[in-house]
Design a protein around this motif. Sequence first.
Motif, short mmCIF file in Angstrom:
data_model
loop_
_atom_site.label_atom_id
_atom_site.label_comp_id
_atom_site.label_asym_id
_atom_site.label_seq_id
_atom_site.Cartn_x
_atom_site.Cartn_y
_atom_site.Cartn_z
N ASN A 153 -2.72 -5.29 -4.63
CA ASN A 153 -3.28 -4.83 -3.22
C ASN A 153 -3.03 -5.92 -2.26
O ASN A 153 -2.82 -7.11 -2.24
CB ASN A 153 -4.71 -4.33 -3.25
CG ASN A 153 -5.70 -5.24 -3.34
OD1 ASN A 153 -5.45 -6.71 -3.22
ND2 ASN A 153 -7.01 -5.01 -3.57
N LEU A 154 -3.19 -5.22 -0.95
CA LEU A 154 -2.84 -6.04 0.23
C LEU A 154 -4.29 -6.18 1.07
O LEU A 154 -4.99 -5.30 1.40
CB LEU A 154 -1.78 -5.15 1.15
CG LEU A 154 -1.61 -6.04 2.64
CD1 LEU A 154 -1.19 -7.36 2.45
CD2 LEU A 154 -0.69 -5.00 3.28
N LEU A 155 -4.61 -7.33 1.55
CA LEU A 155 -5.82 -7.52 2.17
C LEU A 155 -5.36 -8.13 3.63
O LEU A 155 -4.75 -9.14 3.65
CB LEU A 155 -6.50 -8.53 1.59
CG LEU A 155 -8.01 -8.87 2.33
CD1 LEU A 155 -9.03 -7.69 2.31
CD2 LEU A 155 -8.89 -10.20 1.37
N THR A 161 -6.62 -3.84 3.21
CA THR A 161 -6.28 -3.83 1.78
C THR A 161 -4.86 -2.87 1.68
O THR A 161 -5.05 -1.90 2.43
CB THR A 161 -7.19 -3.98 0.75
OG1 THR A 161 -7.78 -2.25 0.99
CG2 THR A 161 -8.40 -4.59 1.11
N GLU A 162 -4.18 -3.31 0.85
CA GLU A 162 -2.93 -2.28 0.79
C GLU A 162 -2.67 -2.37 -1.04
O GLU A 162 -2.45 -3.56 -1.46
CB GLU A 162 -1.76 -2.57 1.52
CG GLU A 162 -0.48 -1.72 1.14
CD GLU A 162 -0.96 -0.47 2.06
OE1 GLU A 162 -1.38 0.51 1.65
OE2 GLU A 162 -0.82 -0.57 3.36
N ASP A 163 -2.89 -1.39 -1.89
CA ASP A 163 -2.37 -1.38 -3.14
C ASP A 163 -0.72 -1.29 -3.45
O ASP A 163 -0.13 -0.57 -2.66
CB ASP A 163 -2.92 0.12 -3.97
CG ASP A 163 -4.61 -0.32 -4.12
OD1 ASP A 163 -5.00 -1.07 -4.15
OD2 ASP A 163 -5.09 0.82 -3.99
N ILE A 164 -0.46 -2.10 -4.27
CA ILE A 164 0.98 -1.96 -4.44
C ILE A 164 1.18 -1.77 -6.18
O ILE A 164 0.52 -2.34 -6.84
CB ILE A 164 1.66 -3.61 -4.27
CG1 ILE A 164 1.28 -4.11 -2.71
CG2 ILE A 164 3.11 -3.50 -4.67
CD1 ILE A 164 1.69 -5.20 -2.62
N ASN A 165 1.97 -0.75 -6.29
CA ASN A 165 2.32 -0.24 -7.81
C ASN A 165 3.55 -0.78 -8.06
O ASN A 165 4.50 -0.72 -7.65
CB ASN A 165 2.09 1.08 -7.94
CG ASN A 165 0.99 1.69 -7.54
OD1 ASN A 165 -0.24 1.44 -7.94
ND2 ASN A 165 0.86 2.83 -6.49
N TRP A 166 3.40 -1.76 -9.23
CA TRP A 166 4.84 -2.23 -9.73
C TRP A 166 4.97 -1.31 -11.20
O TRP A 166 4.12 -0.89 -12.06
CB TRP A 166 4.59 -3.49 -10.30
CG TRP A 166 4.30 -4.51 -9.24
CD1 TRP A 166 3.17 -4.75 -8.81
CD2 TRP A 166 5.09 -4.98 -8.48
NE1 TRP A 166 3.15 -5.48 -7.61
CE2 TRP A 166 4.31 -5.78 -7.69
CE3 TRP A 166 6.54 -5.31 -8.45
CZ2 TRP A 166 4.91 -6.91 -6.26
CZ3 TRP A 166 7.12 -6.22 -7.52
CH2 TRP A 166 6.16 -7.08 -6.44
#
Length: 593
Positions: free
Chosen positions: A6-8, A576-581
């Motif tokens: 995630n992105l904060l 926040t930002e969720d990043i899926n890998w």
Amino acid sequence: MSVKKNLLLLILSLSVTILFLGNINLISADTTSSAVSTSSSIASTATSSSSTTSSASASSSSSSSTTVFSSGIKWPTTSFATWTQGIKEDGSLTRNKYGFMVNKDEEYYMEEYKDSNNIHVMIPMIAYKSWNESTKTKYYVVMQNGSTFSGQEIASSNVIRTKVEDYSRTALWMLDVTVGNITADKIQICIYDDDRSYGFWRTNGVADDDTYPFVMSTPVLGWNNVTNFNQSLKDGIFYVGRNTTLTMNVPKLQDSNVGKFDNSILNNAGESHFFGQNVINNEIRTTYEITTDVTKLDGIVDRLASSDTNKYGLDTVLTYEIPSDNLKIPLSYGGLKAISLSAEALDNASINTKDYLESSFVDKVTGDLGTGHTLTYSWFYSTSDNINDLKKVSTEFTNNKDRKADGTLGTDWMTLSAKDDFTQYLEKQALAGKKIYLMMKIYVDGQLSTLTNPILVQIQTPTLKVPDKIDFGTIPAKNIYNGGDFESLTKDNDNLSVSIPSASKNAWQVSASMEETGNNSIAKLNGQLNILGKNLSATPIEVASISKHGLVDLPLNAKVSFRGYHSPLTPRTNFTEDINWNLSPETPIMASN
């Protein structure tokens, strides 16, 4: 394989702090291996004494003819003499034949031991009852190295003779000979005594032909080149549950030096006992019986499991600590080699245990145990949660009878297919980072008789690792409004790591996406995250392609770009930002490297 980061974003009164954070679930596997080596050294000096004296020792040298020393003694120097076999006759008035006694029924044996640095040979023999009063006794050792013979006298101070038992005219004597620090493939000890009152006859023993007058010769002894005559162990295949014998051309050893494995678990299950001694073709033969108890290894995986995918069985060494030359017998215990393959291979092909069990091991077991009997098998498994807690496959997984987890040895073979519930269980254990072990038990007419060695089942899975946090530090609010590009403050440590197992046949790709659904999403600020040169969005995009085995590290080169934002920013707001890998195989087949 997919993971989420995630992105904060933290907004202060005049500045913005942006952090990209996240967590990832990964897959890992590991293997272990070990090796053992041993070494030994020997030396000898003379310390014993006796009541007789001797001339100075002759130097060791080869000779082309029988040597007659200045003292008039004719010693064998170009070949070994026929051994002088003594015999005790029945009857009190019968004169026993002088010579050396090797007799299992009466427990007369030649023995060898080491005391400090001294190597001793114990020799039982029959001679005159007052032989110790002779002043003409001399000792000699014949040595063979390859095809070359030599010899040297042994000082009488290096020999102790003790009377064991009196007969009417003769007696049983025990000689303790300190041989000295000699080097030879084989040796023979000879004794001369022409004392007319107390010494030997001109001819002695059962088969003396008067070649060496007044000389008695022991059987030939293996010295620095000991021979193992046991055909059962020469093939190197070893299994528990059946007794076998080992015959060597050396004297009897002390019990503490007999038959030790370099594996403590095998030592606990096996013992080696003196079985007998005789003379064959003029050479000593000492036999030991090796017994093993299968029940002491039943249920034992720890320190017996093999992780070697290239070699059948578990390597071990059986050592007999012979003072003159340790006999080391390399053996392979159990016949089973480790299984290692990729998860994708399991999905596309079956595992046949016939490919992992040595055929010569099966042939040996069936040949030794199967005549007139029915040999069956059952497979057992355990995990690293409790390595010695072996469970029967057919009992725990009952949905597939075709896998043949039980069957007839040499005819049936356990097969693991992709859809088999036990196979799926193995994969799940590997994904959870646990080790899996297999072992086969063999039964004769329903009774446990022997085992294979346990093996490690290695299901190799690719692993993906990304940073826990991508930190862009503090960004002034005006740059959010006016736009700008910013690098991660942690860029030196922001790496994507992918490990591809050697058994994999595919190329692999890493894709990433941002959810952009939260109220505090970076997208709400008209921002754009760039990873590995690719702009992330809600749609997954390939950011890396891996086409080789092993570990690959790639710098993320993470950047965030703002393209202008025209709405008020609330101070002290976290974004926040969720990043899926996702790590997945590509269609093309990877070339081996």
